[in-house]
Design a protein around this motif. Sequence first.
Motif, PDB file in Angstrom:
ATOM      1  N   VAL A  60      47.762  36.991  36.383  1.00 10.66           N
ATOM      2  CA  VAL A  60      46.587  36.264  36.445  1.00 10.66           C
ATOM      3  C   VAL A  60      45.456  37.001  35.526  1.00 10.66           C
ATOM      4  CG1 VAL A  60      44.554  35.366  37.726  1.00 10.66           C
ATOM      5  CG2 VAL A  60      47.044  35.192  38.514  1.00 10.66           C
ATOM      6  N   PHE A  61      45.410  38.165  35.543  1.00  6.97           N
ATOM      7  CA  PHE A  61      44.687  39.109  34.674  1.00  6.97           C
ATOM      8  C   PHE A  61      44.833  38.916  33.334  1.00  6.97           C
ATOM      9  CE2 PHE A  61      42.311  40.400  38.440  1.00  6.97           C
ATOM     10  CZ  PHE A  61      41.076  40.930  37.989  1.00  6.97           C
ATOM     11  N   ARG A  62      46.214  38.960  32.914  1.00  2.00           N
ATOM     12  CA  ARG A  62      46.823  39.103  31.723  1.00  2.00           C
ATOM     13  C   ARG A  62      46.793  37.554  30.815  1.00  2.00           C
ATOM     14  NH1 ARG A  62      51.653  40.594  33.263  1.00  2.00           N
ATOM     15  NH2 ARG A  62      51.416  42.698  34.245  1.00  2.00           N
ATOM     16  N   THR A  63      46.537  36.589  31.706  1.00  2.00           N
ATOM     17  CA  THR A  63      46.618  35.188  31.036  1.00  2.00           C
ATOM     18  C   THR A  63      45.710  34.942  30.072  1.00  2.00           C
ATOM     19  OG1 THR A  63      47.771  34.298  33.108  1.00  2.00           O
ATOM     20  CG2 THR A  63      46.430  32.665  31.493  1.00  2.00           C
ATOM     21  N   PRO A  64      46.041  34.532  28.765  1.00  2.00           N
ATOM     22  CA  PRO A  64      44.981  34.395  28.094  1.00  2.00           C
ATOM     23  C   PRO A  64      43.857  33.396  28.515  1.00  2.00           C
ATOM     24  CG  PRO A  64      47.211  33.928  26.754  1.00  2.00           C
ATOM     25  CD  PRO A  64      47.299  34.211  28.456  1.00  2.00           C
ATOM     26  N   THR A  65      42.637  33.886  28.039  1.00  2.00           N
ATOM     27  CA  THR A  65      41.920  34.975  27.780  1.00  2.00           C
ATOM     28  C   THR A  65      42.157  36.089  28.839  1.00  2.00           C
ATOM     29  OG1 THR A  65      40.584  33.828  26.093  1.00  2.00           O
ATOM     30  CG2 THR A  65      39.940  36.173  26.789  1.00  2.00           C
ATOM     31  N   PRO A  66      42.345  37.289  28.504  1.00  2.00           N
ATOM     32  CA  PRO A  66      42.616  38.431  29.492  1.00  2.00           C
ATOM     33  C   PRO A  66      41.290  38.666  30.243  1.00  2.00           C
ATOM     34  CG  PRO A  66      43.834  39.333  27.632  1.00  2.00           C
ATOM     35  CD  PRO A  66      43.018  38.053  26.990  1.00  2.00           C
ATOM     36  N   LEU A  67      41.187  39.008  31.499  1.00  2.00           N
ATOM     37  CA  LEU A  67      39.822  39.090  31.952  1.00  2.00           C
ATOM     38  C   LEU A  67      39.137  40.357  31.942  1.00  2.00           C
ATOM     39  CD1 LEU A  67      40.796  37.832  35.741  1.00  2.00           C
ATOM     40  CD2 LEU A  67      39.760  36.600  33.655  1.00  2.00           C
ATOM     41  N   HIS A  68      40.088  41.404  31.319  1.00  2.00           N
ATOM     42  CA  HIS A  68      39.533  42.821  31.031  1.00  2.00           C
ATOM     43  C   HIS A  68      40.469  43.213  29.678  1.00  2.00           C
ATOM     44  CE1 HIS A  68      38.538  47.080  31.659  1.00  2.00           C
ATOM     45  NE2 HIS A  68      37.461  46.548  32.090  1.00  2.00           N
ATOM     46  N   ARG A  69      39.821  44.228  29.246  1.00  2.00           N
ATOM     47  CA  ARG A  69      40.610  45.156  28.140  1.00  2.00           C
ATOM     48  C   ARG A  69      41.790  45.675  28.583  1.00  2.00           C
ATOM     49  NH1 ARG A  69      37.317  50.009  24.845  1.00  2.00           N
ATOM     50  NH2 ARG A  69      39.070  50.514  23.805  1.00  2.00           N
ATOM     51  N   TYR A  70      41.737  46.296  29.944  1.00  2.00           N
ATOM     52  CA  TYR A  70      43.054  46.750  30.813  1.00  2.00           C
ATOM     53  C   TYR A  70      43.257  45.927  31.825  1.00  2.00           C
ATOM     54  CZ  TYR A  70      41.355  50.407  27.922  1.00  2.00           C
ATOM     55  OH  TYR A  70      40.896  51.402  26.681  1.00  2.00           O
ATOM     56  N   PRO A  71      43.829  44.767  31.549  1.00  2.00           N
ATOM     57  CA  PRO A  71      43.936  43.807  32.714  1.00  2.00           C
ATOM     58  C   PRO A  71      44.932  44.081  33.998  1.00  2.00           C
ATOM     59  CG  PRO A  71      45.259  43.171  30.678  1.00  2.00           C
ATOM     60  CD  PRO A  71      44.379  44.226  30.350  1.00  2.00           C
ATOM     61  N   SER A  72      46.222  44.880  33.495  1.00  2.00           N
ATOM     62  CA  SER A  72      46.763  45.416  34.678  1.00  2.00           C
ATOM     63  C   SER A  72      46.146  46.556  35.370  1.00  2.00           C
ATOM     64  CB  SER A  72      48.274  46.296  34.320  1.00  2.00           C
ATOM     65  OG  SER A  72      48.879  45.056  33.263  1.00  2.00           O
ATOM     66  N   ALA A  73      45.511  47.470  34.904  1.00  2.00           N
ATOM     67  CA  ALA A  73      44.955  48.592  35.768  1.00  2.00           C
ATOM     68  C   ALA A  73      43.874  47.903  36.564  1.00  2.00           C
ATOM     69  CB  ALA A  73      44.130  49.600  34.632  1.00  2.00           C
ATOM     70  N   MET A  74      42.931  46.788  35.922  1.00  2.00           N
ATOM     71  CA  MET A  74      41.930  46.346  36.604  1.00  2.00           C
ATOM     72  C   MET A  74      42.348  45.358  37.643  1.00  2.00           C
ATOM     73  SD  MET A  74      39.026  47.561  35.579  1.00  2.00           S
ATOM     74  CE  MET A  74      40.059  48.869  34.969  1.00  2.00           C
ATOM     75  N   ALA A  75      43.564  44.575  37.465  1.00  2.00           N
ATOM     76  CA  ALA A  75      44.066  43.736  38.666  1.00  2.00           C
ATOM     77  C   ALA A  75      44.377  44.744  39.847  1.00  2.00           C
ATOM     78  CB  ALA A  75      45.405  43.227  37.938  1.00  2.00           C
ATOM     79  N   GLN A  76      44.764  45.840  39.569  1.00  2.00           N
ATOM     80  CA  GLN A  76      45.407  46.729  40.688  1.00  2.00           C
ATOM     81  C   GLN A  76      44.034  47.096  41.346  1.00  2.00           C
ATOM     82  OE1 GLN A  76      47.808  49.987  38.843  1.00  2.00           O
ATOM     83  NE2 GLN A  76      49.131  48.537  37.963  1.00  2.00           N
ATOM     84  N   ARG A  77      42.869  47.611  40.603  1.00  2.00           N
ATOM     85  CA  ARG A  77      41.806  47.951  41.354  1.00  2.00           C
ATOM     86  C   ARG A  77      41.453  46.689  42.312  1.00  2.00           C
ATOM     87  NH1 ARG A  77      39.083  52.013  36.962  1.00  2.00           N
ATOM     88  NH2 ARG A  77      40.891  53.275  36.737  1.00  2.00           N
ATOM     89  N   VAL A  78      41.304  45.835  41.454  1.00  2.00           N
ATOM     90  CA  VAL A  78      40.627  44.637  42.427  1.00  2.00           C
ATOM     91  C   VAL A  78      41.462  44.513  43.612  1.00  2.00           C
ATOM     92  CG1 VAL A  78      40.261  42.001  42.451  1.00  2.00           C
ATOM     93  CG2 VAL A  78      39.633  43.297  40.507  1.00  2.00           C
ATOM     94  N   HIS A  79      42.932  44.720  43.623  1.00  2.00           N
ATOM     95  CA  HIS A  79      43.803  44.350  44.678  1.00  2.00           C
ATOM     96  C   HIS A  79      43.497  45.148  45.596  1.00  2.00           C
ATOM     97  CE1 HIS A  79      47.601  44.468  46.816  1.00  2.00           C
ATOM     98  NE2 HIS A  79      47.344  42.856  46.680  1.00  2.00           N
ATOM     99  N   ALA A  80      43.417  46.567  45.229  1.00  2.00           N
ATOM    100  CA  ALA A  80      43.137  47.869  46.254  1.00  2.00           C
ATOM    101  C   ALA A  80      41.943  47.581  46.867  1.00  2.00           C
ATOM    102  CB  ALA A  80      43.129  48.960  45.569  1.00  2.00           C
ATOM    103  N   CYS A  81      40.893  47.143  46.284  1.00  2.00           N
ATOM    104  CA  CYS A  81      39.618  46.792  46.921  1.00  2.00           C
ATOM    105  C   CYS A  81      39.439  45.545  47.780  1.00  2.00           C
ATOM    106  CB  CYS A  81      38.367  46.441  45.809  1.00  2.00           C
ATOM    107  SG  CYS A  81      36.698  46.693  46.518  1.00  2.00           S
ATOM    108  N   MET A  82      40.271  44.627  47.574  1.00  2.00           N
ATOM    109  CA  MET A  82      40.392  43.491  48.425  1.00  2.00           C
ATOM    110  C   MET A  82      41.169  43.751  49.680  1.00  2.00           C
ATOM    111  SD  MET A  82      38.340  41.251  47.013  1.00  2.00           S
ATOM    112  CE  MET A  82      37.522  42.649  46.130  1.00  2.00           C
ATOM    113  N   THR A  83      42.318  44.651  49.442  1.00  2.00           N
ATOM    114  CA  THR A  83      42.961  44.978  50.605  1.00  2.00           C
ATOM    115  C   THR A  83      42.279  45.901  51.385  1.00  2.00           C
ATOM    116  OG1 THR A  83      45.184  45.066  49.123  1.00  2.00           O
ATOM    117  CG2 THR A  83      45.077  46.466  51.153  1.00  2.00           C
ATOM    118  N   TRP A  84      41.347  46.878  50.862  1.00  2.00           N
ATOM    119  CA  TRP A  84      40.593  47.671  51.722  1.00  2.00           C
ATOM    120  C   TRP A  84      39.400  47.086  52.662  1.00  2.00           C
ATOM    121  CZ3 TRP A  84      35.186  48.781  52.075  1.00  2.00           C
ATOM    122  CH2 TRP A  84      35.066  49.867  52.846  1.00  2.00           C
ATOM    123  N   ILE A  85      38.905  45.888  51.898  1.00  2.00           N
ATOM    124  CA  ILE A  85      37.990  45.042  52.789  1.00  2.00           C
ATOM    125  C   ILE A  85      38.759  44.330  53.576  1.00  2.00           C
ATOM    126  CG2 ILE A  85      36.527  42.789  52.489  1.00  2.00           C
ATOM    127  CD1 ILE A  85      35.805  44.001  49.495  1.00  2.00           C
TER     128      ILE A  85
END
Length: 176
Positions: A44-69
């Motif tokens: 989802v983060f990589r789908t054009p246009t990517p949501l961030h310069r580093y889509p995989s790393a940021m998707a992992q961070r968002v996932h980790a934060c949502m899991t923590w919440i």
Amino acid sequence: IGFILDQQVRVQLAFAAPLALQQRLGHLDPARIAAMATDDLEQVFRTPTPLHRYPSAMAQRVHACMTWIVEHHDGDPDSVWLHATSFSELKRRIEQMPGFGAMKAHTVATVLVHQFHLNVSDTDIEFPPYGSLALVNSLEDLTAYQQRKGVYKKALRGGASPEDAAAAVAEVASII
């Protein structure tokens, strides 16, 4: 999510990304995001246009934060800050979230107090010499803040002491 993504990209991109993520997923529900396979969120983060310069790393961070919440706040992100009674507790609670160090936690806490009028005690907040994102209310404020912060960081990289870097910011601030 915007603050998680606010690294190595322009602040405008970081804070536009949550809306784009919501449009792609149809929601921003922490429990539903945490339940996703990380690979699926990365796509989802990589789908054009990517949501961030580093889509995989940021998707992992968002996932980790949502899991923590989900694990620590029953999926309710508001409870991270709404139950804090002091600014120091607010910062501590935010800093516990994956992807939030001391500096980012301070900025988020300051935004919650100044922009969203979160009522906590001990809000005698010290700002860096270049100001704070929490005090930005317009595009002009953002531009000036980014210029001051750039001057400060450049001075430090050039070997200046924090005091000399602050003086460089003050000089630029008088011009802008």
